[in-house]
Design a protein around this motif. Structure first.
Motif, mmCIF file in Angstrom:
data_model
loop_
_atom_site.group_PDB
_atom_site.id
_atom_site.type_symbol
_atom_site.label_atom_id
_atom_site.label_comp_id
_atom_site.label_asym_id
_atom_site.label_seq_id
_atom_site.Cartn_x
_atom_site.Cartn_y
_atom_site.Cartn_z
ATOM 1 N N LEU B 110 1.207 -1.454 0.062
ATOM 2 C CA LEU B 110 -0.102 -0.412 0.042
ATOM 3 C C LEU B 110 1.189 1.365 0.050
ATOM 4 O O LEU B 110 0.517 1.864 -0.542
ATOM 5 N N THR B 112 3.798 1.092 -1.387
ATOM 6 C CA THR B 112 4.537 1.921 -2.479
ATOM 7 C C THR B 112 2.846 2.211 -3.479
ATOM 8 O O THR B 112 3.356 3.585 -4.113
ATOM 9 N N ASP B 113 1.783 2.180 -3.099
ATOM 10 C CA ASP B 113 0.951 2.338 -4.425
ATOM 11 C C ASP B 113 0.395 3.797 -3.985
ATOM 12 O O ASP B 113 -0.177 4.796 -4.799
ATOM 13 N N ILE B 114 0.276 3.920 -2.814
ATOM 14 C CA ILE B 114 -0.112 5.834 -2.677
ATOM 15 C C ILE B 114 0.686 6.971 -3.193
ATOM 16 O O ILE B 114 0.290 7.930 -3.106
ATOM 17 N N SER B 115 1.690 6.275 -3.175
ATOM 18 C CA SER B 115 3.480 7.036 -3.961
ATOM 19 C C SER B 115 2.940 7.628 -5.101
ATOM 20 O O SER B 115 3.592 8.238 -6.235
ATOM 21 N N ALA B 116 1.794 6.581 -6.144
ATOM 22 C CA ALA B 116 1.579 7.120 -7.077
ATOM 23 C C ALA B 116 0.625 8.850 -7.163
ATOM 24 O O ALA B 116 0.683 9.331 -8.193
ATOM 25 N N PHE B 117 0.427 9.033 -6.090
ATOM 26 C CA PHE B 117 -0.489 9.706 -6.147
ATOM 27 C C PHE B 117 0.310 11.348 -5.742
ATOM 28 O O PHE B 117 -0.135 12.511 -5.770
ATOM 29 N N VAL B 119 1.886 11.851 -3.143
ATOM 30 C CA VAL B 119 2.266 12.298 -2.101
ATOM 31 C C VAL B 119 3.638 11.086 -0.885
ATOM 32 O O VAL B 119 2.831 9.921 -1.869
#
Lengths: 254, 234
Positions: B110, B112-117, B119
Motif C-alpha cells: 500500500l 508503494t501504491d499511494i506514492s502514485a498520487f 504524496v
C-alpha cells in the motif's frame, strides 16, 4: 430342579446387566452433554466494522441463518449491508493531492476526491464448523457454555463506487471464526472475525503498459495518472452479535 | 405352604417342597453373584475420580516462551518479530515476567501504491522492544475437540511497561495491555496465543503521534519444573 434352573437364570441375567452398566472405559468424554447446536436452527444478528482498511471503512449489519445438522457441522446463509466511511489515510492523500502545485494548476479551486469503493451488500452461503466446545469457569464459578466456530463460504457482493468508480456486482469469498458464549440454552453472544474477500478496483503504482487498459485512471495534475486495477481485496471485519437457537428445548447425549 | 418373616412383613412362598431349600439356593447363588459384581466394580472404580485434580497447574512454576510476533494494525509498514518471554507464576492466578521482541520491518504494498498520487507519508520501523509485565489469569476452562478430549485452557490479561526502539536509535517509553489464551498440550507444554497493544508516542517531522502497535503473538510455553505432585491423591 426346575426351580433351581429358574433361580440360576435370574441371577445370571442380573449379573450380566450389572456388568453392562458398570463399564466406563468406553464411556464418552462427557455424559448427559447438552446438545446446544445439534438439530437446531440458529438465527443471528450482528454489527461490526472492517479493520485495517486502506481507503474505505465498512460498517456492517448482518443477519444470518444456520441449521446445525450435527454438533460440529452446520450450513447457512448470511446477508450483510454496509455503510462506507472514508479512512484517515484517504483524507491525508486527498489533502496532499489538493495542496500539490501540479493539481492546483490543472484543477484550480477544486478539492481532490480519490476514487475508492466499499462493500454495500453481501449474500453468502456458508458452512460452519465447531471443533472446540466446552464450559467457562471464572474465579471458580461456572459462567456458561462456549464454543469456537470456523466459517467458510462464498456468494455475491454489491460493491459501491465513489468519485468516478461505478457500482458493480461481483463474487465474494468469506472465511473466519469466532467464539459463541451461551448465557442460556437458547441464546448466545457471538464475537467473530470474518474476512470478506471481494474484487475491487484499487490504485496501483505501476504505469499502464502499451496495449493495456486499466479499469480506471485518475488524473492528479501535471500529466500524472494513477491507474486503478481490479484486485481481490481482503476486508477483515470484527462482528459482535447475538443468536437465538430453535427449538428452545435442548436434548442431552447419553 | 411355608411362611417366613422378613422385616416384620409376612412373605409367602408358593409351591411344593420345603422353604429352606429355596432359601439355600437363592443365598448360594446370590453370594456368588455379589462376589463377581464386587470384582467388576473394583475394576471400573479405578477409572472414577472422586476428587477431580486440576490439570493446568501454574503455581510456583517458571514459564519460558519463545515467541513469534505479527503486527496486526499496520497499513504502510509490515513488521514481524521474534523474541521470548519469561514469567514466574506467584500463584495460580498472578504472574510477573519480562519479554523481548526483535522486529523486522518493511514497507507494505500500500505504501508503494499511494506514492502514485505523488504524496508520501513518513514511516518509521520498529527495531526492538524490551520490558516487564504482570499477568492475571482469572478464567480457566476445558474444551472438547470434536467430542473428544478434554483440552484444558485458560485466559489471562497482561499489562506492562518497557521501551520500544524505533528508527536508528530512539527509545520510546511504551506501555502495553493485552489478553491471551493458553492451551495445555502436555503437563509442561502450552500453546500460547495472545494479542497485545503496545502504545507509545512517536516523533515524526510533522509532529508527535500516538502509536498503537497491536500485535499477535504465538509461542510454545515450557513450564519449569516439568512435573508436579498433588497434595491429595486421585
Amino acid at each position: 430342579m426346575k426351580r433351581f434352573g429358574v433361580v440360576m437364570l435370574l441371577i445370571l441375567g442380573a449379573g450380566g446387566a450389572t456388568a453392562k452398566v458398570g463399564g466406563v472405559s468406553e464411556a464418552p468424554a462427557v455424559r448427559h452433554q447438552l446438545e446446544l447446536r445439534k438439530s437446531r436452527h440458529e438465527l443471528s444478528l450482528g454489527l461490526g466494522m472492517t479493520l485495517n482498511d486502506a481507503y474505505t471503512r465498512n460498517v456492517l449489519i448482518r443477519a444470518a441463518y444456520q441449521y446445525h445438522f450435527l454438533s460440529w457441522l452446520g450450513v447457512g446463509l448470511e446477508a450483510a449491508f454496509g455503510a462506507q466511511v472514508k479512512t484517515a489515510l484517504t483524507s491525508a492523500i486527498e489533502s496532499g493531492v489538493t495542496n500539490s502545485p501540479e493539481y492546483n494548476q490543472e484543477f484550480p479551486g477544486k478539492k481532490a476526491a480519490i476514487p475508492r469503493s466499499g462493500i454495500q451488500a453481501l449474500l453468502i452461503a456458508k458452512a460452519g464448523f465447531v471443533p472446540l466446545s466446552g464450559k467457562l469457569v471464572l474465579f471458580g464459578k461456572y459462567l456458561g457454555y462456549v464454543d469456537l466456530m470456523v466459517n467458510a463460504g462464498g456468494g455475491m457482493a454489491l460493491v459501491k463506487g465513489f468519485n468516478g468508480l461505478s457500482n458493480r456486482t461481483t463474487y465474494a469469498v468469506a472465511v473466519g471464526g469466532g467464539l459463541r458464549f451461551y448465557p442460556t440454552r437458547y441464546l448466545s453472544v457471538n464475537l467473530e472475525v470474518m474476512d470478506y474477500m471481494v474484487p475491487q478496483y484499487t490504485p496501483q503504482n505501476r504505469k499502464i503498459s502499451a496495449g493495456e487498459s486499466a479499469g480506471y485512471v485518475y488524473a492528479v495534475g501535471g500529466g500524472g495518472l494513477v491507474p486503478y486495477r481490479e484486485r481481490l481485496t481482503q476486508n477483515p471485519a470484527f462482528l459482535v452479535g447475538v443468536s437465538v437457537f430453535l427449538p428452545f428445548q435442548v436434548e442431552r447425549t447419553y | 405352604m411355608g411362611v417366613i418373616r422378613q422385616d416384620g412383613r409376612r412373605c409367602t412362598l408358593a409351591g411344593r417342597g420345603s422353604w429352606w431349600s429355596w432359601v439355600g439356593c437363592v443365598g448360594f447363588f446370590a453370594l456368588i453373584a455379589a462376589r463377581v459384581s464386587a470384582q467388576e466394580a473394583d475394576e471400573t472404580q479405578k477409572n472414577i475420580r472422586v476428587l477431580q485434580q486440576k490439570t493446568l497447574i501454574r503455581y510456583h512454576r517458571v514459564e519460558v516462551v519463545p515467541t513469534f510476533t505479527l503486527a496486526l494494525n499496520e497499513t504502510l509498514t509490515r513488521h514481524l518479530g521474534v523474541g521470548g518471554q519469561v514469567r514466574f507464576h506467584i500463584t495460580d492466578e498472578w504472574a510477573a515476567g519480562a519479554e523481548y521482541i526483535k522486529y523486522f520491518g518493511s514497507d507494505s504494498a500500500l505504501a508503494t501504491d499511494i506514492s502514485a498520487f505523488g504524496v508520501a507519508k513518513e514511516t518509521r520501523y520498529m527495531n526492538q522492544y524490551f520490558g516487564a509485565h504482570a499477568a492475571w489469569t482469572p478464567l480457566q476452562a476445558k474444551f472438547l475437540f470434536f467430542g473428544k478430549g478434554p483440552i484444558h485452557w485458560d485466559f489471562g490479561l497482561t499489562a506492562g511497561l518497557g521501551a520500544t526502539r524505533t528508527g536508528a536509535s530512539a527509545y520510546r517509553v511504551t506501555g502495553h495491555l493485552g489478553g491471551g489464551f493458553r492451551f495445555l498440550l502436555w503437563r509442561c507444554l502450552t500453546l500460547n496465543l495472545e494479542v497485545r497493544d503496545f502504545m507509545f508516542m512517536e516523533k515524526y517531522r510533522a509532529g508527535s503521534e500516538f502509536v498503537n502497535n497491536v500485535v499477535f503473538t504465538t509461542g510454545i510455553g515450557v513450564l519449569v519444573p516439568f512435573t508436579y505432585h498433588y497434595e491429595y491423591p486421585k
